[in-house]
Structures are given as C-alpha cells and as structure tokens.
Design an enzyme around this catalytic site. Structure first.
Site, PDB file in Angstrom:
ATOM      1  N   GLU A 163      45.180 -42.310  16.757  1.00 54.37           N
ATOM      2  CA  GLU A 163      44.983 -40.868  16.714  1.00 54.37           C
ATOM      3  C   GLU A 163      43.311 -40.537  16.962  1.00 54.37           C
ATOM      4  O   GLU A 163      42.892 -39.576  17.411  1.00 54.37           O
ATOM      5  CB  GLU A 163      45.293 -40.330  15.186  1.00 54.37           C
ATOM      6  CG  GLU A 163      46.847 -40.323  15.044  1.00 54.37           C
ATOM      7  CD  GLU A 163      47.692 -39.433  15.834  1.00 54.37           C
ATOM      8  OE1 GLU A 163      47.010 -38.633  16.217  1.00 54.37           O
ATOM      9  OE2 GLU A 163      48.733 -39.471  15.834  1.00 54.37           O
ATOM     10  N   TYR A 207      44.776 -32.993  10.469  1.00 49.02           N
ATOM     11  CA  TYR A 207      45.852 -33.488  11.361  1.00 49.02           C
ATOM     12  C   TYR A 207      45.915 -34.913  11.355  1.00 49.02           C
ATOM     13  O   TYR A 207      46.940 -35.520  11.229  1.00 49.02           O
ATOM     14  CB  TYR A 207      45.386 -32.909  12.964  1.00 49.02           C
ATOM     15  CG  TYR A 207      46.488 -33.717  13.659  1.00 49.02           C
ATOM     16  CD1 TYR A 207      47.679 -33.337  14.113  1.00 49.02           C
ATOM     17  CD2 TYR A 207      45.840 -34.693  14.448  1.00 49.02           C
ATOM     18  CE1 TYR A 207      48.439 -34.239  14.815  1.00 49.02           C
ATOM     19  CE2 TYR A 207      46.668 -35.452  15.515  1.00 49.02           C
ATOM     20  CZ  TYR A 207      47.772 -35.145  15.668  1.00 49.02           C
ATOM     21  OH  TYR A 207      48.717 -35.850  16.274  1.00 49.02           O
ATOM     22  N   ASP A 218      49.285 -29.731  15.582  1.00 44.96           N
ATOM     23  CA  ASP A 218      48.228 -29.810  16.522  1.00 44.96           C
ATOM     24  C   ASP A 218      48.714 -28.991  17.618  1.00 44.96           C
ATOM     25  O   ASP A 218      49.148 -27.890  17.506  1.00 44.96           O
ATOM     26  CB  ASP A 218      48.163 -31.327  17.159  1.00 44.96           C
ATOM     27  CG  ASP A 218      49.365 -31.609  17.863  1.00 44.96           C
ATOM     28  OD1 ASP A 218      50.557 -30.855  17.880  1.00 44.96           O
ATOM     29  OD2 ASP A 218      49.828 -32.536  18.631  1.00 44.96           O
TER      30      ASP A 218
END
Length: 358
Positions: free
Chosen positions: A37, A120, A138
């Site tokens: 991520e 997120y 997102d």
C-alpha cells in the site's frame, strides 16, 4: 440501486468472474500488505509491482527492514519518488520492531496512529490482514459508488469524502471485509474504469444510475478540476432522424448555463480513431449500429486560468439507446439558435462555412 443488492452482486462478480492477479492479492501478512500500500500510494500498479517484489526479497520481514541502513533502502526505492513515503516506512518499521516487539498492531486505531498511514491504508491493513469491518475508500471506490448510486457530490472535499466513506461502510460486507474490499477495488480497476468503462458487460448495469441516465462520463465529480491548467474535453455530436443531442451545463464549472453536446473529459489527450470510437460506443453505450461522419482536428480555447483542448466526433445513430433518452434532442436546423460556449462555436462556424454538418 438497493445497497444490499449492490453488495451481493459485487461479491458474486468477485467470486465468479474476477481474474485480476497481483502479487499481494490474498496476502494476510500485515507487513506485506502495508508495504504494498505504501508503494502504491502515488505509483501505478504496473510500476509498483516490481518494487514490491524486490523489497520482499531483500526485506522479507519487518524486523529485517527495521535493521536496514537508510542508504540501502533509499537505493532500493530509487525511481519511485516521493521519498517521504520511504522515510515513513523506515520510521514505522523501527517503531513496530521496538515498541510492539515486531508484531504489527491488529486494531484499526493503533494502525492508523502509525506514521505515514492514513484512513485508506489503515482500512486496507485492518481488513486484509485481520478481516476487520473497515471499508477502503480509494479512487476506484469513489468512482464505482458515485456511478452506481448516481452521487454528484464532489469527491475531493470534506463533505464528499465523509459522504462516500459513510456509504462505503454501509455497503461493506462486514463478515467478509477482505473479500469485499478486494472486489470493489478490482471492479473499479477492470470494469468501472475512468476511461472506456465496460458498461455493456457490467453486472451492475441494470441498476446503475449513471448508466441509465447517460452520465457515466460526468461521474465522479471533482471540485478541483477547476484548478487544472489543461483540460481535454471531447464532444460527440449524436444525430438521429435529423435531431441532435444537446445538454445544458450546470454546476460550478466553466460555461455554466450554456449548452453543449455529449462530452467525454479525459485526463490526457485521447487519440480518436474508428477503432477507439467503436470500443467506446460498444463498451459504454452498447451501440453497434452507427456511422462515424467525421472526426475533427484538434481545437483549443485559452481561458483565464485554463487551456481547453479537444476534438469533435460526429456520429449518426440508427436508434437512441436508453442511456441517451434523458437528454434533449432538437431539430438540427435549430442548432444555430442555441447558446454554446466559444469552444463549440468555433467548431460549428468552421462547419457552417464548409456546409459539412447542417
């Protein structure tokens, strides 16, 4: 669309149809999820993929990363840019190694408190590693939700982010959070794409508000689009039985209250050819019978803070698809009486002189 039905349909698509492959997909190790991520925060998947694999090979555990010298990690990061991500990665790896004895936190509040981790990324780690009921939000999620539920709230302000986060949490499959979050992100990346979405093959099409109202290309709404220096706006001039589709611009954007044709705004220049037009007409509108009359040259209009560029594509339809019936269709002889922005008028004036359209 009913929220429960949306969730069920999305999960069914994920389990039966979704074939998207990525090296971190299905991963349960929070360290590897976090690493992927962070790498992807401002990097395309295609580029980030190789970096992720190199990092995992060099630093297979968070402890190994924590012990690494800064210069070695920065060298491995070279080419990804935004070096603050790398600095935060090292800081947090060392914090977890020292404070948590190398065990990644397993509660959302503890995860989001870590340096370099926002809502997120925290939701991604919490759901993928621990199956905790937190929805990821997102760009893919914004796009899917705004189109399916027909939401016109801008996604890049506080009000919009709160509204979409609440909706994302509401439609989340709480018992299968990891599967659901992967499903909606993959769906946005492969079906409900920014450009050329596969609307005609979409399992949500029947109940998608944007598809059924012909507004797929207008969603999601971005407030900051007004701040762009260059905008690419392409117009489709649809004609059917001597009538033409027109649309009145609303909202706080350029040319408010003036009319226009059906438009597609893209992030960069789109090369329109018979092939790309066919793909777009078929994939998005489900139209197979039509005739491309002409594709214009590039037109430009400088505004005070923006440069507008784009092309005009004239298309003759044999029928009006359901998704375009909500628009106004007027006798094409009346086009001269309609108030259009200068960008469109300069194109129309050229056609009047050439007698190519009217």
């Amino acid at each position: 669309m009913q929220k429960k039905k949306f969730t069920q349909s999305l999960m069914q698509w994920h389990l039966q149809t979704n074939k998207r492959e990525m090296p971190w997909k299905g991963e349960k190790d929070p360290y590897k999820i976090w690493l992927s991520e962070v790498i992807l925060q401002q990097t395309r998947v295609e580029q980030g993929w190789s970096y992720y694999e190199k990092f995992i090979q060099q630093y297979p555990t968070i402890q190994r990363l924590a012990k690494a010298k800064d210069e070695q990690v920065f060298k491995l990061w070279e080419g990804l840019g935004y070096y603050n991500r790398c600095k935060n990665l090292l800081f947090t790896a060392r914090l977890i190694t020292n404070k948590y004895k190398g065990k990644f936190p397993d509660q959302y509040d503890d995860i989001i408190a870590l340096k370099g981790i926002g809502p997120y990324t925290a939701a991604a780690i919490a759901s993928f590693a621990y199956n905790l009921p937190y929805a990821v939000v997102d760009g893919n999620v914004f796009r899917v939700l705004s189109r399916v539920f027909g939401i016109n709230t801008a996604i890049d302000n506080i009000k919009g982010k709160n509204e979409f986060t609440a909706l994302a949490q509401e439609v989340l499959d709480k018992k299968q959070a990891a599967l659901y979050n992967q499903a909606i992100m993959d769906f946005g990346a492969t079906v409900c794409k920014p450009m050329l979405p596969s609307c005609i093959h979409c399992p949500l099409q029947k109940n998608c508000i944007a598809f059924n109202s012909g507004s797929v290309n207008q969603l999601p709404v971005k407030e900051k689009v007004l701040q762009k220096k260059n905008r690419w706006i392409n117009y489709f001039l649809f004609e059917y039985n001597n009538t033409m589709l027109i649309h009145k611009r609303t909202g706080k954007d350029i040319w408010e209250n003036l009319f226009e044709f059906y438009f597609v705004e893209t992030e960069a220049q789109q090369k329109w050819t018979d092939v790309t037009i066919h793909l777009w007409m078929n994939e998005q509108l489900g139209i197979k019978k039509y005739q491309v009359i002409h594709i214009s040259e590039m037109f430009k209009q400088p505004l005070t803070h923006q440069q507008i560029k784009g092309q005009f594509i004239k298309i003759k339809l044999s029928s009006i698809p359901a998704s375009l019936k909500k628009y106004e269709w007027i006798d094409k002889k009346k086009i001269k009486k309609i108030a259009f922005p200068k960008f469109i008028n300069q194109y129309l004036e050229q056609l009047y002189l050439q007698s190519a359209l009217f």
